[in-house]
Design an enzyme around this catalytic site. Structure first.
Site, PDB file in Angstrom:
ATOM      1  N   ASP A   1      37.973  42.757  40.807  1.00 57.79           N
ATOM      2  CA  ASP A   1      38.952  42.104  39.931  1.00 57.79           C
ATOM      3  C   ASP A   1      38.540  40.702  39.489  1.00 57.79           C
ATOM      4  O   ASP A   1      39.000  39.697  40.018  1.00 57.79           O
ATOM      5  CB  ASP A   1      40.341  42.068  40.584  1.00 57.79           C
ATOM      6  CG  ASP A   1      41.430  41.848  39.531  1.00 57.79           C
ATOM      7  OD1 ASP A   1      41.077  41.539  38.376  1.00 57.79           O
ATOM      8  OD2 ASP A   1      42.615  41.985  39.870  1.00 57.79           O
TER       9      ASP A   1
ATOM     10  N   PRO B   1      42.747  38.952  49.982  1.00 55.51           N
ATOM     11  CA  PRO B   1      42.574  40.231  50.692  1.00 55.51           C
ATOM     12  C   PRO B   1      42.749  41.461  49.795  1.00 55.51           C
ATOM     13  O   PRO B   1      42.062  42.462  49.977  1.00 55.51           O
ATOM     14  CB  PRO B   1      43.650  40.168  51.774  1.00 55.51           C
ATOM     15  CG  PRO B   1      43.809  38.711  52.052  1.00 55.51           C
ATOM     16  CD  PRO B   1      43.665  38.051  50.708  1.00 55.51           C
ATOM     17  N   ALA B   2      43.638  41.380  48.811  1.00 53.06           N
ATOM     18  CA  ALA B   2      43.867  42.532  47.946  1.00 53.06           C
ATOM     19  C   ALA B   2      42.696  42.786  47.006  1.00 53.06           C
ATOM     20  O   ALA B   2      42.552  43.898  46.484  1.00 53.06           O
ATOM     21  CB  ALA B   2      45.142  42.328  47.132  1.00 53.06           C
ATOM     22  N   ASN B   3      41.840  41.786  46.810  1.00 53.81           N
ATOM     23  CA  ASN B   3      40.720  41.916  45.881  1.00 53.81           C
ATOM     24  C   ASN B   3      39.381  42.094  46.583  1.00 53.81           C
ATOM     25  O   ASN B   3      38.325  41.894  45.977  1.00 53.81           O
ATOM     26  CB  ASN B   3      40.660  40.699  44.951  1.00 53.81           C
ATOM     27  CG  ASN B   3      41.744  40.736  43.899  1.00 53.81           C
ATOM     28  OD1 ASN B   3      42.266  41.800  43.567  1.00 53.81           O
ATOM     29  ND2 ASN B   3      42.113  39.578  43.366  1.00 53.81           N
TER      30      ASN B   3
ATOM     31  N   ASP C   1      40.130  34.215  42.215  1.00 56.98           N
ATOM     32  CA  ASP C   1      41.195  35.040  42.815  1.00 56.98           C
ATOM     33  C   ASP C   1      40.658  35.853  43.991  1.00 56.98           C
ATOM     34  O   ASP C   1      40.893  37.057  44.095  1.00 56.98           O
ATOM     35  CB  ASP C   1      41.810  35.961  41.764  1.00 56.98           C
ATOM     36  CG  ASP C   1      43.184  36.488  42.206  1.00 56.98           C
ATOM     37  OD1 ASP C   1      43.767  35.924  43.165  1.00 56.98           O
ATOM     38  OD2 ASP C   1      43.677  37.461  41.594  1.00 56.98           O
TER      39      ASP C   1
ATOM     40  N   VAL D   1      35.323  51.980  43.708  1.00 59.32           N
ATOM     41  CA  VAL D   1      34.778  51.843  45.056  1.00 59.32           C
ATOM     42  C   VAL D   1      35.816  52.354  46.044  1.00 59.32           C
ATOM     43  O   VAL D   1      36.884  51.747  46.199  1.00 59.32           O
ATOM     44  CB  VAL D   1      34.425  50.372  45.371  1.00 59.32           C
ATOM     45  CG1 VAL D   1      33.896  50.250  46.800  1.00 59.32           C
ATOM     46  CG2 VAL D   1      33.416  49.826  44.371  1.00 59.32           C
TER      47      VAL D   1
END
Length: 264
Positions: A141, A127-129, A124, A81
């Protein structure tokens, strides 16, 4: 095709992440569009979660292209994505206007609700996921996602992203839908303040969240309720959190109606 043949067919463009939970790579197949390949240690793989994911039928969740077994790994290949993750977005733009933060977290609630409807806890959400693409957010993730096990008092493995993982993930109780709600609340607080709610030092985040010039009282109430330490005091579902966000937006700053009923 044998698993080794499938594995060798992909070209690794770059390694995106590596840790105890596995290796995440950007790969391509015969020069085609890129894919995300996650190599999960066999003993940590939640095969049932990945098998159930297509049943969730939510465009905001990863679309699995193929899974296969290697001698010591379970491998998942998903569509790539394109877009920024939320952390990159906030670093670039700073804290987001309330309406934008509400919109993004409401979309995130769609993905989380679809998982929960099939008994899957993400564990989990950070923000990173979360990728912001042209069509809105995508939750990625699911490497440590799991099914809820009735009658189990706590998770056997405590994992998650510092500052966003629920207290239950520190070994106090089993994770459930409310654990993901906690993480959603922390993500919302991060988007509104631009400050990572990392522990043990959360002072800067708490100061920003308490500042009326940064976060409106109505938005603050939603963040605090979603990320309450005690699960019974949180919104009891992602749908309830989404309803609170919608209610606050419609009320233009008024205290939202609590969709979960009175607190006990």
């Amino acid at each position: 095709m044998h698993a080794l043949g499938i594995d060798d067919a992909y070209t690794v463009d770059r390694v995106l992440a590596s840790g105890p939970g596995g290796v995440t790579e950007l790969v391509s197949l015969d020069g085609s569009v890129p894919f995300i390949r996650k190599r999960i240690p066999a003993k940590l793989a939640r095969r049932g979660v990945w098998a159930t994911l297509p049943e969730c039928a939510c465009a905001r969740l990863p679309r699995v292209a193929v899974t296969y077994e290697m001698p010591d790994e379970f491998v998942v290949v998903c569509d790539f994505v394109p877009g920024q993750n939320l952390e990159q977005l906030v670093v670039e733009r700073g804290r987001l206007p309330e309406k934008d933060a509400f919109r993004l977290v409401s979309q995130l609630c769609e993905a989380v609700s679809a998982l929960h409807a099939h008994g899957i806890i993400h564990r989990d959400i950070s923000p990173a996921n979360v990728i912001v693409a042209a069509d809105g957010v995508h939750l990625i993730d699911l490497g440590i996602a799991r099914f809820r096990n009735e009658g189990v008092t706590h998770d056997t493995t405590q994992l998650g992203t510092r500052g966003f993982a629920s207290p239950e993930q520190c070994g106090y109780a089993q994770t459930d839908a409310r654990s993901d709600v906690y993480s959603l609340g922390r993500v919302l607080g991060y988007l509104l303040t631009g400050v990572l709610p990392e522990t043990p030092d959360t002072a800067e985040y708490e100061r920003a969240l308490a500042d009326d010039d940064v976060v409106s009282p109505g938005a603050r109430q939603i963040v605090q309720r979603a990320s309450a330490l005690e699960p019974s005091r949180r919104y009891q579902s992602a749908q309830a959190l989404a309803a609170a966000l919608e209610g606050e937006k419609d009320a233009a700053g008024a205290v939202p109606t609590d969709p979960t009923g009175p607190r006990r």
